[in-house]
Design a protein around this motif. Structure first.
Motif, PDB file in Angstrom:
ATOM      1  N   THR A  26      -3.323   0.242  -2.868  1.00  0.00           N
ATOM      2  CA  THR A  26      -2.245  -0.856  -2.926  1.00  0.00           C
ATOM      3  C   THR A  26      -1.691  -0.692  -4.497  1.00  0.00           C
ATOM      4  O   THR A  26      -2.350   0.068  -5.272  1.00  0.00           O
ATOM      5  CB  THR A  26      -2.389  -2.158  -2.882  1.00  0.00           C
ATOM      6  OG1 THR A  26      -3.446  -2.556  -3.884  1.00  0.00           O
ATOM      7  CG2 THR A  26      -3.206  -2.409  -1.412  1.00  0.00           C
TER       8      THR A  26
ATOM      9  N   ARG B 195       0.767  -1.166  -0.097  1.00  0.00           N
ATOM     10  CA  ARG B 195       0.051  -0.111   0.008  1.00  0.00           C
ATOM     11  C   ARG B 195       0.884   1.162  -0.154  1.00  0.00           C
ATOM     12  O   ARG B 195       1.941   1.468   0.768  1.00  0.00           O
ATOM     13  CB  ARG B 195      -0.979   0.162   1.181  1.00  0.00           C
ATOM     14  CG  ARG B 195      -1.902   1.206   1.100  1.00  0.00           C
ATOM     15  CD  ARG B 195      -3.097   0.783   2.248  1.00  0.00           C
ATOM     16  NE  ARG B 195      -3.532  -0.451   2.420  1.00  0.00           N
ATOM     17  CZ  ARG B 195      -4.626  -0.947   1.461  1.00  0.00           C
ATOM     18  NH1 ARG B 195      -5.064   0.234   0.517  1.00  0.00           N
ATOM     19  NH2 ARG B 195      -5.125  -2.018   1.393  1.00  0.00           N
TER      20      ARG B 195
ATOM     21  N   GLU C  92      -4.143  -2.162  -6.767  1.00  0.00           N
ATOM     22  CA  GLU C  92      -5.322  -1.121  -6.874  1.00  0.00           C
ATOM     23  C   GLU C  92      -4.876   0.023  -7.967  1.00  0.00           C
ATOM     24  O   GLU C  92      -5.941   0.369  -8.664  1.00  0.00           O
ATOM     25  CB  GLU C  92      -6.001  -0.646  -5.442  1.00  0.00           C
ATOM     26  CG  GLU C  92      -6.512  -1.761  -4.703  1.00  0.00           C
ATOM     27  CD  GLU C  92      -6.547  -1.509  -3.396  1.00  0.00           C
ATOM     28  OE1 GLU C  92      -7.585  -2.080  -2.422  1.00  0.00           O
ATOM     29  OE2 GLU C  92      -6.067  -0.121  -2.889  1.00  0.00           O
TER      30      GLU C  92
END
Length: 472
Positions: free
Chosen positions: A84, A52, A87
């Motif tokens: 993250t 992250r 993501e």
């Protein structure tokens, strides 16, 4: 229009900065082709997808890319959420790469092997600026370009473990026991670390993330032990600004790491310079050489070399580059980012002028532009490509109107323990600051490193000195 200007701009790399360049080129109506060595957009980011980042989404999205996505009905992530790496790809880079404005211009599995000028080697000058770039791919294919924006990054060229910039003795022999930055300790790579002794070498936030994951693993898996080794005498710079950091997740990282060290869950070794590695029975002995010439050895099961990255300029060997001999960045940019000189200062906003080489039309941007400086921030890369593309469009007023607005931190010099309390010249920022700002550290290997305290660029200290209290 000349034949040269009929050719596309070639962008190397489909990571965050490369795709941002593509978005700006589309907005300017400039033809472009993006060459990505991997099979997907953000291929390097995917490799640290389990991590992250510290910066919320509002710092992670390029403005031109945002405009294209918004026009397509994209649902933006929460601007204050922390993505993250996975993501970042799935929620931003992949949708961006799939847009009709960009998708037809992206080529995957296209690894650039060399860049030159069509029919001209580095020695030939006559007509050079009016000659197309020749880009040769690893599969032998070739294409021509009016300009090249190299956003290929540094992920594939990590620094070696040896302290002198050379591989430690035996480093190649120990490759099977050596990990580079950001292994997935709690996920796909768990079996390699559970119940074993791991040595993490490095003082940046890549090292910090790995150390925290290993501490969590040690709590769940008996026999898991962790040693952290740094070259400096103090870990204060890695601990960072704590509560004074404008990015809370970044400040919390250093605070958690300090707690583990203080509690003895992580063994810390300082003044640690790797001299030699000797694999023995599925373990590796690490010989450390100290400044006084003395040596000692520690034997571990695995080593994580979180020692940073370096650029590979070999693909541009036939271009005329003006690289600083220390940093490996352009000669104009290097003094602005050199961590030897600017541990208390700022990275000023910079763009096409600082990124230009004698080879007109070639620009290395993003992480690669910073050479060996572990000081890059994604938002900096977005502003770089905005400036470069404006210049390619002939809009020099926009190209040189470079601005940067970044989050501040509680760390402002090479001894952060003395600078996080708000005293002295590195205390709280003035209430009002101009838009043109910068800071001294940022993303390293896809992660935010320890940025330095923001200061204004146009206000001299009361004493009349222009370098601030930490100037040499």
């Amino acid at each position: 229009m000349s034949t040269l200007n009929d050719l596309p701009v070639v962008v190397i790399g489909a990571g965050p900065v490369g795709l941002a360049a593509a978005a700006h080129l589309h907005e300017r109506g400039i033809a472009f082709t993006v060459l990505e060595a991997g099979d997907t957009p953000g291929a390097a980011v995917r490799q640290w997808g389990h991590v992250r980042v510290f910066s919320p989404w509002r710092y992670d999205i390029d403005p031109a890319a945002r405009r294209l996505l918004d026009d397509a009905g994209w649902v933006a992530p929460d601007p204050e959420a922390l993505p993250t790496g996975a993501e970042l790809v799935s929620d931003y880079l992949q949708p961006l790469a799939e847009l009709p404005a960009l998708k037809p211009h992206l080529r995957y599995g296209a690894r650039v092997e060399a860049i030159s000028r069509l029919g001209l080697d580095r020695l030939r000058t006559a007509g050079r600026e009016h000659t197309p770039f020749l880009i040769r791919l690893a599969d032998g294919a070739e294409l021509l370009a009016r300009a090249v924006i190299d956003a290929s990054g540094t992920w594939s060229t990590p620094n070696v473990l040896g302290a002198s910039g050379l591989p430690a003795r035996g480093e190649a022999d120990a490759a099977a026991l050596l990990e580079h930055a950001l292994p997935d300790v709690l996920g796909a790579d768990r079996a390699r670390f559970a119940g074993r002794h791991t040595l993490v070498v490095g003082a940046g936030h890549s090292a910090a993330n790995t150390l925290l994951s290993l501490a969590e693993l040690a709590a769940a898996e008996p026999g898991t032990t962790v040693t952290w080794a740094i070259r400096s005498a103090s870990p204060a710079r890695t601990y960072g600004g704590g509560d004074a950091d404008a990015l809370p997740a970044r400040g919390a990282l250093g605070s958690r790491l300090r707690e583990h060290v203080d509690a003895g869950r992580l063994r810390l070794l300082t003044g640690f310079s790797v001299h030699a590695l000797t694999p023995t029975d599925d373990r590796v002995a690490v010989v450390v050489r100290h400044a006084d010439g003395g040596e000692e050895s520690i034997t571990v099961d695995r080593i994580v070399a979180a020692t940073g990255f370096r650029p590979d300029h070999s693909i541009a060997a036939e271009l005329r580059l003006d690289l600083d001999p220390v940093m490996g960045a352009t000669r104009a940019l290097a003094p602005l980012i050199d961590p030897n000189e600017h541990s208390c200062g700022t990275v000023p906003p910079h763009g096409v002028d600082e990124l230009s080489h004698p080879e007109a039309g070639y620009y290395a941007v993003g992480m690669k532009s910073y050479g060996r400086a572990p000081t890059f921030l994604m938002a900096t890369g977005y502003e770089q490509v905005r400036s470069v593309v404006a210049a390619l469009a002939g809009d020099w007023a926009a190209a040189r109107d470079v601005q940067l607005d970044l989050p501040e931190t509680g760390v402002c010099n090479s001894n952060p323990a003395e600078s996080v309390d708000g005293d002295g010249c590195c205390g709280p920022a003035p209430a009002a600051e101009p838009a043109g700002r910068g800071l001294a550290t940022g993303i390293s290997g896809g992660l935010l490193s320890t940025p330095l305290r923001l200061v204004t660029l146009d206000a001299a200290p009361a004493s009349g000195r222009t370098g601030g209290c930490c100037a040499s």
